[in-house]
Design a protein around this motif. Structure first.
Motif, PDB file in Angstrom:
ATOM      1  N   THR A  28       0.853  -1.397  -0.113  1.00  0.00           N
ATOM      2  CA  THR A  28      -0.096  -0.021   0.124  1.00  0.00           C
ATOM      3  C   THR A  28       0.799   1.102  -0.039  1.00  0.00           C
ATOM      4  OG1 THR A  28      -1.770  -1.189   1.396  1.00  0.00           O
ATOM      5  CG2 THR A  28      -1.804   1.297   1.227  1.00  0.00           C
ATOM      6  N   LEU A  29       0.631   2.324  -0.949  1.00  0.00           N
ATOM      7  CA  LEU A  29       1.264   3.469  -1.165  1.00  0.00           C
ATOM      8  C   LEU A  29       0.541   4.602  -0.592  1.00  0.00           C
ATOM      9  CD1 LEU A  29       2.835   2.640  -4.538  1.00  0.00           C
ATOM     10  CD2 LEU A  29       4.078   2.472  -2.311  1.00  0.00           C
ATOM     11  N   ASN A  30       0.980   5.464   0.366  1.00  0.00           N
ATOM     12  CA  ASN A  30       0.263   6.377   0.950  1.00  0.00           C
ATOM     13  C   ASN A  30       0.997   7.817   1.216  1.00  0.00           C
ATOM     14  OD1 ASN A  30      -2.129   7.823   1.517  1.00  0.00           O
ATOM     15  ND2 ASN A  30      -2.412   7.030   3.657  1.00  0.00           N
ATOM     16  N   LEU A  51      -0.790   8.014  -6.889  1.00  0.00           N
ATOM     17  CA  LEU A  51      -0.611   7.049  -6.053  1.00  0.00           C
ATOM     18  C   LEU A  51      -1.829   6.202  -6.335  1.00  0.00           C
ATOM     19  CD1 LEU A  51       0.515   7.971  -2.446  1.00  0.00           C
ATOM     20  CD2 LEU A  51       1.941   7.325  -4.651  1.00  0.00           C
ATOM     21  N   LEU A  98       4.436   1.019 -10.657  1.00  0.00           N
ATOM     22  CA  LEU A  98       5.484   0.592  -9.294  1.00  0.00           C
ATOM     23  C   LEU A  98       6.690  -0.192  -9.901  1.00  0.00           C
ATOM     24  CD1 LEU A  98       6.128   0.789  -6.342  1.00  0.00           C
ATOM     25  CD2 LEU A  98       4.977  -1.499  -6.011  1.00  0.00           C
ATOM     26  N   TYR A 151      10.604  -1.264  -5.125  1.00  0.00           N
ATOM     27  CA  TYR A 151      10.381  -0.851  -3.658  1.00  0.00           C
ATOM     28  C   TYR A 151      11.594  -1.733  -2.621  1.00  0.00           C
ATOM     29  CZ  TYR A 151       7.649  -4.928  -2.422  1.00  0.00           C
ATOM     30  OH  TYR A 151       6.974  -6.248  -2.397  1.00  0.00           O
ATOM     31  N   ALA A 205       9.774   3.580  -2.326  1.00  0.00           N
ATOM     32  CA  ALA A 205       9.091   3.097  -3.235  1.00  0.00           C
ATOM     33  C   ALA A 205       9.264   3.799  -4.353  1.00  0.00           C
ATOM     34  CB  ALA A 205       7.430   2.698  -3.223  1.00  0.00           C
ATOM     35  N   ILE A 224       8.698   7.531  -3.002  1.00  0.00           N
ATOM     36  CA  ILE A 224       7.972   7.666  -1.707  1.00  0.00           C
ATOM     37  C   ILE A 224       8.854   7.195  -0.509  1.00  0.00           C
ATOM     38  CG2 ILE A 224       5.776   7.079  -0.500  1.00  0.00           C
ATOM     39  CD1 ILE A 224       5.332   8.947  -2.548  1.00  0.00           C
ATOM     40  N   ARG A 261       8.190   5.355   2.580  1.00  0.00           N
ATOM     41  CA  ARG A 261       7.130   4.503   2.865  1.00  0.00           C
ATOM     42  C   ARG A 261       6.887   4.624   4.450  1.00  0.00           C
ATOM     43  NH1 ARG A 261       7.857  -1.223   1.290  1.00  0.00           N
ATOM     44  NH2 ARG A 261       5.911  -1.525   2.066  1.00  0.00           N
ATOM     45  N   GLU A 306       5.668   8.258   5.138  1.00  0.00           N
ATOM     46  CA  GLU A 306       4.554   8.424   4.218  1.00  0.00           C
ATOM     47  C   GLU A 306       4.873   9.913   3.592  1.00  0.00           C
ATOM     48  OE1 GLU A 306       1.032   7.503   6.208  1.00  0.00           O
ATOM     49  OE2 GLU A 306       1.341   5.160   5.503  1.00  0.00           O
TER      50      GLU A 306
END
Length: 282
Positions: free
Chosen positions: A31-33, A84, A131, A134, A139, A167, A169, A172
């Motif tokens: 999950t990317l946020n 994202l 993507l 990572y 990532a 990103i 991770r 975030e």
């Protein structure tokens, strides 16, 4: 989009071979946020245009004076959330970007960006991300965007915008961002309405040495050791398949075709093409 090349060449394809849309293997999904609330300083640049096929960069003021709208701008982290995916993804997986954030960033380059291209045969529109890699901390997202700028009396259409979004991770937050028009002998085309009483546009192509947005240090991208990854080339191939069906064909160099025909017992399809099949608008 148009990178007109007047070279004449022949491509040969063995019938029935297509590349897959998605090179992703059965990797673990992540999950990317982005929850960080700080602002990101983005620097923009458009180099003076020094070459066009019909000297438009001299005769057309709007093109001769094309410069970045805002050389520096603070963007909220939420703008980059548009890059994202909404669901967990694995390495090699693709998703469509949200237009809102893309337009916000493009407006730093020029006040009138357009994502719905004025010349579009159905295979030029879109904005996609992949993507690429990572590890436990970072990532790497690679993207391809087709967009253009509305100039006074015409249009400026780059071949594409590509780049990376790195990103962090764990925190975030955005660690690095770049969006640029790749170099090439030709990397944009223009449509200029020279006479307001004439409904026709005059078209030519040209080269601009730098059109980019950047935040952070590129050395970070080059120094990260990823644990799950595909190559940059594989990611770019997956992205271009989302725009051009012709790129899904396994085009075979003429010097290899006879050997493959004998091995596969398939017919030869010879195609004569006056110019490239990708990043064109006419």
């Amino acid at each position: 989009m148009k990178n007109l090349i007047t070279t004449f060449f022949i491509l040969i394809v063995i019938s029935g071979q297509l590349y897959a849309d998605n090179p992703s293997a059965a990797h673990k999904k992540i999950t990317l946020n982005l929850t960080d609330t700080s602002e990101i300083l983005v620097k923009g640049y458009i180099a003076p245009i020094e070459n066009t096929g019909s000297n438009f960069h001299v005769e057309w003021d709007a093109l001769a004076n094309l410069r970045v709208a805002e050389p520096e701008k603070q963007h909220p982290t939420s703008v980059f959330q548009s890059f994202l995916p909404n669901t967990p993804v694995s390495v090699g997986e693709l998703w469509a970007l949200d237009a809102t954030g893309v337009l916000t960033l493009l407006k730093q380059l020029h006040p009138k960006p357009n994502l719905f291209l004025h010349i579009n045969a159905g295979d030029s529109y879109g904005f996609w991300a992949c993507l690429r890699a990572y590890n436990a901390q970072y990532a790497d997202i690679v993207f391809r965007i087709h967009a253009e700028f509305r100039l006074e009396d015409g249009w400026f259409t780059p071949s594409q915008f590509t780049g990376h979004l790195i990103i962090d991770r764990n925190r975030e937050k955005v660690a690095f961002f770049e969006m640029y028009v790749p170099e090439g002998v030709i990397n944009f085309d223009v449509n200029w309405k020279q006479d307001e009483n004439d409904s026709h546009f005059h078209t030519t192509t040209g080269f601009c040495s730098k059109i980019e947005l950047r935040a952070g240090n590129q050395e970070l991208l080059e120094s990260i050791k990823f644990t799950e990854t595909i190559t940059q080339e594989v990611a770019e191939r997956a992205l271009i398949h989302k725009f051009y069906k012709s790129e899904r064909i396994n085009w075979v160099p003429p010097e290899q075709v006879l050997e493959m025909v004998e091995a596969q017992q398939k017919p030869i399809h010879a195609v004569s093409i006056d110019g490239p099949l990708v990043d064109e608008s006419c």
